[in-house]
Design a protein around this motif. Sequence first.
Motif, PDB file in Angstrom:
ATOM      1  N   VAL A 112       0.850  -1.187   0.000  1.00 21.67           N
ATOM      2  CA  VAL A 112       0.000   0.000   0.000  1.00 21.67           C
ATOM      3  C   VAL A 112       0.888   1.240   0.000  1.00 21.67           C
ATOM      4  O   VAL A 112       1.815   1.342   0.806  1.00 21.67           O
ATOM      5  N   ALA A 113       0.608   2.178  -0.907  1.00 24.96           N
ATOM      6  CA  ALA A 113       1.461   3.360  -1.038  1.00 24.96           C
ATOM      7  C   ALA A 113       0.635   4.616  -1.279  1.00 24.96           C
ATOM      8  O   ALA A 113      -0.417   4.571  -1.925  1.00 24.96           O
ATOM      9  N   ASP A 114       1.117   5.714  -0.766  1.00 28.07           N
ATOM     10  CA  ASP A 114       0.496   7.019  -0.977  1.00 28.07           C
ATOM     11  C   ASP A 114       0.788   7.476  -2.409  1.00 28.07           C
ATOM     12  O   ASP A 114       1.960   7.614  -2.789  1.00 28.07           O
ATOM     13  N   PRO A 115      -0.242   7.711  -3.232  1.00 27.19           N
ATOM     14  CA  PRO A 115       0.007   8.141  -4.620  1.00 27.19           C
ATOM     15  C   PRO A 115       0.760   9.465  -4.707  1.00 27.19           C
ATOM     16  O   PRO A 115       1.483   9.701  -5.677  1.00 27.19           O
ATOM     17  N   LEU A 116       0.617  10.327  -3.697  1.00 21.48           N
ATOM     18  CA  LEU A 116       1.314  11.611  -3.703  1.00 21.48           C
ATOM     19  C   LEU A 116       2.794  11.445  -3.386  1.00 21.48           C
ATOM     20  O   LEU A 116       3.589  12.344  -3.653  1.00 21.48           O
ATOM     21  N   TRP A 117       3.152  10.308  -2.808  1.00 23.86           N
ATOM     22  CA  TRP A 117       4.569   9.992  -2.585  1.00 23.86           C
ATOM     23  C   TRP A 117       5.205   9.481  -3.875  1.00 23.86           C
ATOM     24  O   TRP A 117       6.365   9.780  -4.161  1.00 23.86           O
ATOM     25  N   LEU A 118       4.442   8.742  -4.666  1.00 25.04           N
ATOM     26  CA  LEU A 118       4.977   8.225  -5.923  1.00 25.04           C
ATOM     27  C   LEU A 118       5.219   9.346  -6.921  1.00 25.04           C
ATOM     28  O   LEU A 118       6.280   9.430  -7.547  1.00 25.04           O
ATOM     29  N   ILE A 119       4.219  10.197  -7.097  1.00 26.59           N
ATOM     30  CA  ILE A 119       4.347  11.327  -8.025  1.00 26.59           C
ATOM     31  C   ILE A 119       3.799  12.561  -7.316  1.00 26.59           C
ATOM     32  O   ILE A 119       2.596  12.654  -7.060  1.00 26.59           O
ATOM     33  N   SER A 120       4.647  13.486  -7.006  1.00 30.82           N
ATOM     34  CA  SER A 120       4.249  14.666  -6.253  1.00 30.82           C
ATOM     35  C   SER A 120       3.361  15.583  -7.100  1.00 30.82           C
ATOM     36  O   SER A 120       3.650  15.829  -8.279  1.00 30.82           O
ATOM     37  N   PRO A 121       2.290  16.113  -6.522  1.00 33.98           N
ATOM     38  CA  PRO A 121       1.459  17.075  -7.252  1.00 33.98           C
ATOM     39  C   PRO A 121       2.192  18.370  -7.558  1.00 33.98           C
ATOM     40  O   PRO A 121       1.737  19.160  -8.394  1.00 33.98           O
ATOM     41  N   HIS A 122       3.336  18.621  -6.889  1.00 34.69           N
ATOM     42  CA  HIS A 122       4.130  19.807  -7.193  1.00 34.69           C
ATOM     43  C   HIS A 122       4.723  19.713  -8.600  1.00 34.69           C
ATOM     44  O   HIS A 122       4.995  20.721  -9.240  1.00 34.69           O
ATOM     45  N   ASN A 123       4.923  18.460  -9.061  1.00 34.12           N
ATOM     46  CA  ASN A 123       5.316  18.234 -10.452  1.00 34.12           C
ATOM     47  C   ASN A 123       4.019  18.117 -11.248  1.00 34.12           C
ATOM     48  O   ASN A 123       3.615  17.034 -11.651  1.00 34.12           O
ATOM     49  N   SER A 124       3.361  19.245 -11.443  1.00 33.57           N
ATOM     50  CA  SER A 124       1.960  19.254 -11.870  1.00 33.57           C
ATOM     51  C   SER A 124       1.702  18.526 -13.187  1.00 33.57           C
ATOM     52  O   SER A 124       0.736  17.772 -13.308  1.00 33.57           O
ATOM     53  N   GLU A 125       2.531  18.751 -14.194  1.00 27.23           N
ATOM     54  CA  GLU A 125       2.292  18.116 -15.492  1.00 27.23           C
ATOM     55  C   GLU A 125       2.379  16.600 -15.387  1.00 27.23           C
ATOM     56  O   GLU A 125       1.549  15.875 -15.925  1.00 27.23           O
TER      57      GLU A 125
END
Length: 312
Positions: free
Chosen positions: A106-119
């Motif tokens: 189980v993993a946090d999706p925001l840890w895999l790809i940060s929303p700060h990297n918006s594109e």
Amino acid sequence: MSTQKKDQYRETVPHKSHFVPVSVHTTKIEIPTETDGVAVLPEKNFPALYLHWHPELEFFYVEEGEVEFFIENHAFLLKKGDGIFVPPKLMHWARTKGTVLFHAAVADPLWLISPHNSECFQKYMYPVCSGSWKYAVTFTSEKNWHKEILTQLKFIFSMDEEKIAAKELLIQGTFLMIWQKLYDHHLKSFYPDAKKRRPQLEYLQKSVSYIETHYMEDLTLEELASLVHLSRGQFCRLFQAWTGMTPFCYLNRCRVLNSSQMLARSSKKISEIASLCGFNSISYFNRTFLKITGMTPSAYRKEMSLIQNYEI
């Protein structure tokens, strides 16, 4: 209404290894061949995974035995060596007819790809966070890309909490390689439409959150539609397009999920639980619970009590 109400049916197990927002679980369910001297019928189902949801994404893998895995009201038969991807925010559970050994990552999706990297986040991750079952997919040994994902998952499953904390970048990189294959072969086909409809999803989120925190109340379609300034028809069409169900199916889902937690964790009477979760009729509660989970509330309570006896 506080978010604590929603947290009553949200899984409370923390999915972290030290400070890394990922966790790996291994579970073996030993099903006895007889109970009190009486042979257990081979067709009898036993709970393997309790009914729950969480905001993280999950990969599930069966090492021994087989399970019937449910995501919302969709069933998937997973045999030895099979896996499944469970998108965030979806209700899921599993049952088995025999001894089974399985793993979950189980993993946090925001840890895999940060929303700060918006594109990057909008392209690869944002749509799957909408909570739609259509993004779920099973993995078998019949397709090469499935086998590649399963091999990478086995590496993740071999990591304990200490190793995950010590090799965070390696674990994150492995998840990202899995995600790239999942995107290329499965998610990509859904995403163009999801990107066009993103403003609608953000618009509807207010009504979704309202249902999740006021599920015990007597909600009306007019009330829900007015929250987002839409007509009843427009609201129903947009809501079903995104969630795959009508507003009141989603409302009943929230009520059943909350009631399942009460059935498993409290000694309250079933009639009292039904009332606390917004059902005015015990017979309607029984029918709705059976339709969504595949068992009656009393059967669910009994089977959940068996997990602690059979899990090792």
